[in-house]
Design a protein around this motif. Structure first.
Motif, PDB file in Angstrom:
ATOM      1  N   GLY A 120      -9.683  -0.484   4.240  1.00  0.00           N
ATOM      2  CA  GLY A 120      -8.637  -1.203   4.111  1.00  0.00           C
ATOM      3  C   GLY A 120      -7.596  -0.223   3.220  1.00  0.00           C
ATOM      4  N   GLU A 123      -6.472   2.724   5.710  1.00  0.00           N
ATOM      5  CA  GLU A 123      -5.418   2.113   6.590  1.00  0.00           C
ATOM      6  C   GLU A 123      -3.983   2.141   5.952  1.00  0.00           C
ATOM      7  N   CYS A 124      -4.060   1.569   4.664  1.00  0.00           N
ATOM      8  CA  CYS A 124      -2.877   1.344   3.912  1.00  0.00           C
ATOM      9  C   CYS A 124      -2.202   2.776   3.417  1.00  0.00           C
ATOM     10  N   GLN A 127       1.086   3.960   4.723  1.00  0.00           N
ATOM     11  CA  GLN A 127       2.221   3.092   4.276  1.00  0.00           C
ATOM     12  C   GLN A 127       2.757   3.275   3.074  1.00  0.00           C
ATOM     13  N   ASP A 458      -7.113  -4.531   2.377  1.00  0.00           N
ATOM     14  CA  ASP A 458      -5.742  -4.463   2.537  1.00  0.00           C
ATOM     15  C   ASP A 458      -4.617  -5.104   1.848  1.00  0.00           C
ATOM     16  N   TRP A 473      -6.260  -2.896  -4.740  1.00  0.00           N
ATOM     17  CA  TRP A 473      -6.507  -2.678  -3.222  1.00  0.00           C
ATOM     18  C   TRP A 473      -5.192  -2.705  -2.508  1.00  0.00           C
ATOM     19  N   GLY A 474      -5.072  -2.419  -1.288  1.00  0.00           N
ATOM     20  CA  GLY A 474      -3.891  -2.570  -0.444  1.00  0.00           C
ATOM     21  C   GLY A 474      -2.984  -1.541  -0.987  1.00  0.00           C
ATOM     22  N   ARG A 475      -1.658  -1.333  -0.235  1.00  0.00           N
ATOM     23  CA  ARG A 475      -0.944  -0.431  -0.593  1.00  0.00           C
ATOM     24  C   ARG A 475      -0.378  -0.458  -2.150  1.00  0.00           C
TER      25      ARG A 475
END
Length: 492
Positions: A120, A123-124, A127, A458, A473-475
């Protein structure tokens, strides 16, 4: 293979690109929660070792291109992720033996959740905005072209807990490294190998010296005190108890470090009267996964008073059916093993005693179970007839204890859910529009509607109130490790 026959490899330090023992040669015992016996040794870092790790991280940040070479970082972190996945079986074994995780939990939240989380974050990464053109602006009679750039904060101290160590280690370390920071990881004393193996795999991946460092120590405070006070450290990312989080803020204040904290929780699991399959949903609230050792785990069950007796009967049935299904080391479907340590067992048992003294009624559990083995076993426990003012409803127990509280209507349920110093997670079950309207009013960072997943690699994760500050976590979790800089270029 029985847990008492397993010996784990020694947990080594990883400092300035080298895997090694403590400079003093000291080690400490790694105790297995299933047996209460020694399952391995860990390097016992000295203050000199911690100092060397900080110096290495500072040097790597200040004198290499690590902070600015984004493409290189991204490719290296993908290689690192692949190595973690290639070692999945080894990681599962560590989670079982060192963390005390049952197989069903080890293979799910402990390891696959962590590996999926790494996916995740990767993947971010594309971005993330690194540079923004804010256009021309005329001030004081001339034009200025403006840029806003985002760049790495610097040296990060990542201080992690014992409950889901790989998951939290990855959430901090991978995000910080992707952002261009350098990192010193201090795992919890109870789970040193899950931190150390991250250093081993970093060495295998070919990390530049000093970019990532791991220090393990028997002393729960020494390394953390150094990391949170040292002016060479720019940011502290901590997951653990609220009490320790407050201490970290105090330590960081003199040097005005940025502090990111993911702390305790007392999340609510609200079942509405129109919830389909009401008894099954209530049964799903049992606090048994990984013996309840999760900060966002909903440990307060809120049920409508109009269906309260129905809920209690469903719970009695669920706990009775589960009574022989926990504490099984070799059973692939088992999701509940021991708690992490004798200290934690004593803490959980003290809260069970408090709950009984407060007048809550036990309908399941309530006892330690030494007959399960030499480790630290507490029965799945459920209190009913509780109210939200009780300590067992207000304080984080971090064990397999569910507290059941009746509510009058939706407004009352929201009030009870928010009547807490914490605000980390929660769940609402019922007709979707009604449940969604409720979660939007609950003061917490990760809310589930009808079982939806609100905690994934993500998505941003973190708490309100005394559950912490910042997001992991995530962007957003990568951006926690970035500074913002404004640049003005005279154009006329």
């Amino acid at each position: 293979m029985r847990s008492q026959n397993v010996t784990l490899p020694e947990a080594r330090l990883y400092i300035d690109g080298k895997l090694r023992g403590a400079s003093s040669g000291k080690t400490y015992d790694n105790i297995g929660p299933w047996t209460g016996e020694v399952v391995g040794q860990a390097a016992d870092a000295s203050a000199a070792d911690v100092d060397e790790a900080i110096a290495a991280a500072r040097r790597a940040f200040d004198s290499t291109d690590w902070p600015v070479n984004r493409e290189y970082r991204f490719e290296l972190m993908k290689k690192y992720r692949d190595l973690l996945k290639a070692n999945r079986d080894k990681l599962v074994q560590i989670a079982r033996v060192e963390v005390g995780s049952a197989i069903g939990a080890a293979a799910r939240a402990q390891i696959d959740g962590a590996l999926n989380g790494a996916d995740g974050l990767l993947e971010c990464f594309p971005q993330v905005t690194w540079e923004e053109d804010r256009g021309l602006r005329n001030e004081y009679g001339f034009d200025t072209k403006r840029l806003v750039v985002h760049e790495a904060v610097g040296v990060v101290a990542a201080i992690t807990p014992w409950n889901v160590p790989l998951y939290v280690n990855i959430g901090k370390v991978v995000a910080a490294l992707l952002a261009g920071c350098t990192v010193v990881l201090k795992p919890a004393p109870d789970t040193p190998l899950m931190g150390s193996i991250m250093g081993e795999l970093a060495a295998e991946a070919g990390f530049p010296p000093g970019v990532f460092n791991v220090v393990t120590s028997a002393d729960p405070a020494m390394a953390g005190e150094m990391l949170t006070r040292d002016p060479r450290v720019d940011l502290v990312s901590f997951t653990g108890s609220t009490a320790v989080g407050k201490r970290i803020m105090e330590n960081a204040a003199p040097t005005l470090k940025r502090v990111f904290l993911e702390l305790g929780g007392k999340s609510a699991y609200i079942v509405l009267d129109d919830s389909p399959n009401f008894p099954m949903v209530v049964m799903g609230s049992m606090v048994v996964f990984h013996a309840g050792q999760g900060c966002a785990y909903p440990t307060r069950l809120l049920v409508p008073r109009s269906r309260y007796e129905e809920a209690v009967k469903a719970l009695e049935m669920a706990y009775a059916g589960f009574s022989s299904k926990w504490g099984l080391y070799d059973e692939p479907t088992c999701i509940m093993g021991p708690v992490i340590s004798k200290r934690q067992l004593e803490r959980v048992m003290s809260y069970i005693e408090i709950g009984q003294k407060e007048g809550a009624r036990l309908i399941a559990g309530g006892k330690a179970r030494p007959d399960k083995g030499g480790g630290f076993f507490v029965e799945p426990t459920c209190f009913v007839d509780a109210n939200n003012s009780m300590r067992i409803a207000q304080e984080e127990i971090f064990g397999p204890v569910l507290v059941v509280i009746p509510y009058e209507d939706d407004e009352d349920a929201i009030r009870i859910a928010n009547d807490s110093i914490y605000g980390l997670g929660g769940a609402v079950f019922g007709s979707t529009p009604r449940a969604l309207a409720m979660v939007k009013r609950i003061r917490a960072g990760a809310l589930s509607v009808n079982g939806g997943m609100s905690i994934t690699g993500d998505l941003p994760f973190g708490g309100y109130k005394q559950s912490g500050m910042g997001r992991e976590w995530g962007r957003e979790g990568i951006e926690e490790f970035l500074e913002t800089k404004a640049i003005g270029i005279r154009a006329s």
